[in-house]
Design a protein around this motif. Structure first.
Motif, PDB file in Angstrom:
ATOM      1  N   ILE A 132       0.808  -1.225   0.000  1.00 45.73           N
ATOM      2  CA  ILE A 132       0.000   0.000   0.000  1.00 45.73           C
ATOM      3  C   ILE A 132       0.839   1.271   0.000  1.00 45.73           C
ATOM      4  N   GLU A 133       2.140   1.174   0.214  1.00 47.37           N
ATOM      5  CA  GLU A 133       3.005   2.343   0.033  1.00 47.37           C
ATOM      6  C   GLU A 133       3.474   2.444  -1.418  1.00 47.37           C
ATOM      7  N   GLU A 134       3.752   1.291  -2.006  1.00 46.04           N
ATOM      8  CA  GLU A 134       4.307   1.278  -3.361  1.00 46.04           C
ATOM      9  C   GLU A 134       3.279   1.670  -4.416  1.00 46.04           C
ATOM     10  N   VAL A 135       1.981   1.551  -4.116  1.00 44.26           N
ATOM     11  CA  VAL A 135       0.963   1.899  -5.116  1.00 44.26           C
ATOM     12  C   VAL A 135       1.090   3.358  -5.555  1.00 44.26           C
ATOM     13  N   TRP A 136       1.613   4.202  -4.659  1.00 46.04           N
ATOM     14  CA  TRP A 136       1.691   5.631  -4.994  1.00 46.04           C
ATOM     15  C   TRP A 136       2.883   5.946  -5.881  1.00 46.04           C
ATOM     16  N   ASN A 137       3.723   4.952  -6.152  1.00 46.58           N
ATOM     17  CA  ASN A 137       4.861   5.150  -7.042  1.00 46.58           C
ATOM     18  C   ASN A 137       4.580   4.710  -8.473  1.00 46.58           C
ATOM     19  N   GLN A 183      -0.097   5.752 -12.966  1.00 49.71           N
ATOM     20  CA  GLN A 183      -1.425   5.379 -13.471  1.00 49.71           C
ATOM     21  C   GLN A 183      -2.316   4.842 -12.352  1.00 49.71           C
ATOM     22  N   LEU A 184      -1.745   4.015 -11.487  1.00 40.93           N
ATOM     23  CA  LEU A 184      -2.505   3.462 -10.373  1.00 40.93           C
ATOM     24  C   LEU A 184      -2.867   4.549  -9.370  1.00 40.93           C
ATOM     25  N   SER A 185      -1.912   5.412  -9.065  1.00 39.66           N
ATOM     26  CA  SER A 185      -2.164   6.508  -8.140  1.00 39.66           C
ATOM     27  C   SER A 185      -3.308   7.392  -8.631  1.00 39.66           C
ATOM     28  N   ALA A 186      -3.307   7.723  -9.918  1.00 35.69           N
ATOM     29  CA  ALA A 186      -4.362   8.572 -10.475  1.00 35.69           C
ATOM     30  C   ALA A 186      -5.716   7.881 -10.408  1.00 35.69           C
ATOM     31  N   TRP A 187      -5.750   6.587 -10.713  1.00 37.82           N
ATOM     32  CA  TRP A 187      -6.998   5.811 -10.678  1.00 37.82           C
ATOM     33  C   TRP A 187      -7.574   5.789  -9.265  1.00 37.82           C
ATOM     34  N   ALA A 239       7.634   1.513 -17.024  1.00 38.61           N
ATOM     35  CA  ALA A 239       6.605   0.607 -16.516  1.00 38.61           C
ATOM     36  C   ALA A 239       7.220  -0.713 -16.068  1.00 38.61           C
ATOM     37  N   GLN A 240       8.226  -1.191 -16.790  1.00 35.18           N
ATOM     38  CA  GLN A 240       8.910  -2.429 -16.401  1.00 35.18           C
ATOM     39  C   GLN A 240       9.591  -2.269 -15.053  1.00 35.18           C
ATOM     40  N   THR A 241      10.279  -1.140 -14.868  1.00 31.77           N
ATOM     41  CA  THR A 241      10.973  -0.876 -13.607  1.00 31.77           C
ATOM     42  C   THR A 241       9.977  -0.777 -12.451  1.00 31.77           C
ATOM     43  N   GLN A 242       8.885  -0.055 -12.667  1.00 31.90           N
ATOM     44  CA  GLN A 242       7.880   0.118 -11.612  1.00 31.90           C
ATOM     45  C   GLN A 242       7.212  -1.204 -11.262  1.00 31.90           C
ATOM     46  N   CYS A 243       6.931  -2.017 -12.266  1.00 27.64           N
ATOM     47  CA  CYS A 243       6.288  -3.308 -12.045  1.00 27.64           C
ATOM     48  C   CYS A 243       7.203  -4.232 -11.239  1.00 27.64           C
ATOM     49  N   ALA A 244       8.463  -4.320 -11.629  1.00 29.94           N
ATOM     50  CA  ALA A 244       9.408  -5.196 -10.941  1.00 29.94           C
ATOM     51  C   ALA A 244       9.580  -4.780  -9.487  1.00 29.94           C
ATOM     52  N   ARG A 245       9.722  -3.478  -9.250  1.00 25.62           N
ATOM     53  CA  ARG A 245       9.886  -2.978  -7.880  1.00 25.62           C
ATOM     54  C   ARG A 245       8.629  -3.239  -7.044  1.00 25.62           C
ATOM     55  N   PHE A 246       7.465  -3.021  -7.633  1.00 24.77           N
ATOM     56  CA  PHE A 246       6.200  -3.255  -6.927  1.00 24.77           C
ATOM     57  C   PHE A 246       6.082  -4.712  -6.493  1.00 24.77           C
ATOM     58  N   LEU A 247       6.396  -5.638  -7.381  1.00 17.56           N
ATOM     59  CA  LEU A 247       6.298  -7.058  -7.054  1.00 17.56           C
ATOM     60  C   LEU A 247       7.298  -7.447  -5.974  1.00 17.56           C
ATOM     61  N   ARG A 248       8.540  -6.968  -6.087  1.00 19.44           N
ATOM     62  CA  ARG A 248       9.560  -7.310  -5.092  1.00 19.44           C
ATOM     63  C   ARG A 248       9.173  -6.823  -3.700  1.00 19.44           C
ATOM     64  N   ARG A 249       8.561  -5.653  -3.638  1.00 20.06           N
ATOM     65  CA  ARG A 249       8.203  -5.067  -2.343  1.00 20.06           C
ATOM     66  C   ARG A 249       6.843  -5.555  -1.846  1.00 20.06           C
ATOM     67  N   SER A 250       6.148  -6.297  -2.664  1.00 16.33           N
ATOM     68  CA  SER A 250       4.834  -6.807  -2.270  1.00 16.33           C
ATOM     69  C   SER A 250       4.898  -8.199  -1.674  1.00 16.33           C
ATOM     70  N   ALA A 251       5.865  -9.007  -2.094  1.00 19.13           N
ATOM     71  CA  ALA A 251       5.951 -10.384  -1.587  1.00 19.13           C
ATOM     72  C   ALA A 251       7.321 -10.967  -1.901  1.00 19.13           C
ATOM     73  N   SER A 252       7.726 -11.924  -1.091  1.00 15.68           N
ATOM     74  CA  SER A 252       8.927 -12.695  -1.397  1.00 15.68           C
ATOM     75  C   SER A 252       8.598 -13.661  -2.528  1.00 15.68           C
ATOM     76  N   PRO A 253       9.592 -14.191  -3.229  1.00 17.79           N
ATOM     77  CA  PRO A 253       9.293 -15.135  -4.311  1.00 17.79           C
ATOM     78  C   PRO A 253       8.546 -16.367  -3.823  1.00 17.79           C
ATOM     79  N   GLY A 254       8.903 -16.855  -2.624  1.00 12.64           N
ATOM     80  CA  GLY A 254       8.214 -18.026  -2.090  1.00 12.64           C
ATOM     81  C   GLY A 254       6.751 -17.744  -1.793  1.00 12.64           C
ATOM     82  N   THR A 255       6.483 -16.575  -1.206  1.00 13.44           N
ATOM     83  CA  THR A 255       5.101 -16.190  -0.909  1.00 13.44           C
ATOM     84  C   THR A 255       4.305 -16.016  -2.188  1.00 13.44           C
ATOM     85  N   ALA A 256       4.886 -15.341  -3.171  1.00 14.12           N
ATOM     86  CA  ALA A 256       4.186 -15.146  -4.441  1.00 14.12           C
ATOM     87  C   ALA A 256       3.826 -16.482  -5.075  1.00 14.12           C
ATOM     88  N   LYS A 257       4.724 -17.440  -4.972  1.00 12.61           N
ATOM     89  CA  LYS A 257       4.496 -18.754  -5.577  1.00 12.61           C
ATOM     90  C   LYS A 257       3.356 -19.498  -4.877  1.00 12.61           C
TER      91      LYS A 257
END
Length: 283
Positions: free
Chosen positions: A25-30, A33-37, A168-186
């Motif tokens: 919920i902190e990374e959404v503001w970075n 497009q998501l922040s504006a929505w 967009a690629q950079t923002q997406c990768a950072r968002f995913l990394r800060r949202s969950a560990s790889p094990g949790t995401a899996k």
């Protein structure tokens, strides 16, 4: 268990946004497009964002304590209780849709209106459900995600309109990394494969708006057609586009549909923007 949430907006009814797979919920503001929505939604509602147990800023989980849909519903009730919410409107995006449906079916007094965006009742294709991917296809996807975590995995499906955009690629990768560990995401992906809330659909009585992009690259629109068939009185809007995430490739008439549904109980969807403006909604 510590659960992270935030509230934005100072007027209108509460609107609880139930996200998909993983969030922060902190990374959404970075993500502009998501922040504006989100800011559009919060202009006339008190918007509630939260990180599900195991994701983002909420406490981690281990594989022996994975939260099922019932646990996630209880977590959300705890968050609503902490804020002081007895009843709210809900938006369920993607995997967040089944949780919203579960709440509407089991605690209808908590749910005023329900919006499902790019969602599904079941994500695996079986003999009695022709939509989604086969278990083998899902297993290949899960393997790909785990082996490539840290990169913008899935961007070509979640938002193909920006898949080649370096920012967009950079923002997406950072968002995913800060949202969950790889094990949790899996393991959360594995949990999503097993979701099946079809038996709740015919008990939904709250006003329901179902929205889906016709060529959604991640979740086929057939899922929403099925939801519409099973949820009595629901309204279905199929818009143009391939992006699964509604803040990419966003269309003004989609926003107007959401706002008119929240404020008037029925969505207005018309490509002739001269007929209705966002300002008209509040007059």
């Amino acid at each position: 268990t510590n659960l992270a949430y935030q509230v934005m907006g100072e007027k209108g009814e509460y609107l609880v946004f139930i996200p998909g797979w993983v969030t922060n919920i902190e990374e959404v503001w970075n993500i502009p497009q998501l922040s504006a929505w989100l800011r559009v939604l919060s202009a006339s509602s008190r918007l509630v964002l939260f990180d599900k147990r195991g994701t983002g800023l909420s406490d981690n989980v281990n594989e022996q304590q994975l939260p099922d849909i019932q646990q996630r519903a209880e977590d959300l009730k705890i968050i609503m209780g902490a804020i002081g919410i007895e009843r709210a409107n809900f938006i369920g995006l993607s995997e967040g849709g089944p949780l919203a449906i579960y709440l509407a079916a089991n605690d209808p007094d908590m749910v005023h209106k329900l919006i499902l965006i790019g969602s599904f009742p079941k994500w695996i294709k079986t003999d009695d459900y022709p939509y989604g991917l086969t278990r083998e296809q899902h297993e290949r996807t899960k393997k790909y995600l785990f082996e490539n975590w840290g990169q913008p995995v899935g961007l070509h499906l979640m938002a193909p309109s920006v898949k080649d955009n370096e920012m967009a690629q950079t923002q997406c990768a950072r968002f995913l990394r800060r949202s969950a560990s790889p094990g949790t995401a899996k393991v959360f992906y594995a949990m999503n494969i097993e979701i099946d809330i079809r038996h709740y659909l015919e008990s939904i009585t709250v006003p329901t708006l179902i929205m889906h992009r016709k060529e959604d690259a991640l979740i086929a629109a057939g899922h929403s057609r099925y939801l519409h068939e099973k949820i009595a009185g629901s309204q279905l809007i199929l818009s143009e586009g391939k992006d699964h995430l509604p803040w990419f490739g966003v269309k003004r008439n989609e926003i107007i549909a959401i706002l008119t549904f929240l404020h008037n109980g029925k969505a207005v969807y018309d490509s002739d923007f001269d007929i209705l403006t966002i300002e008209d909604i509040f007059t």
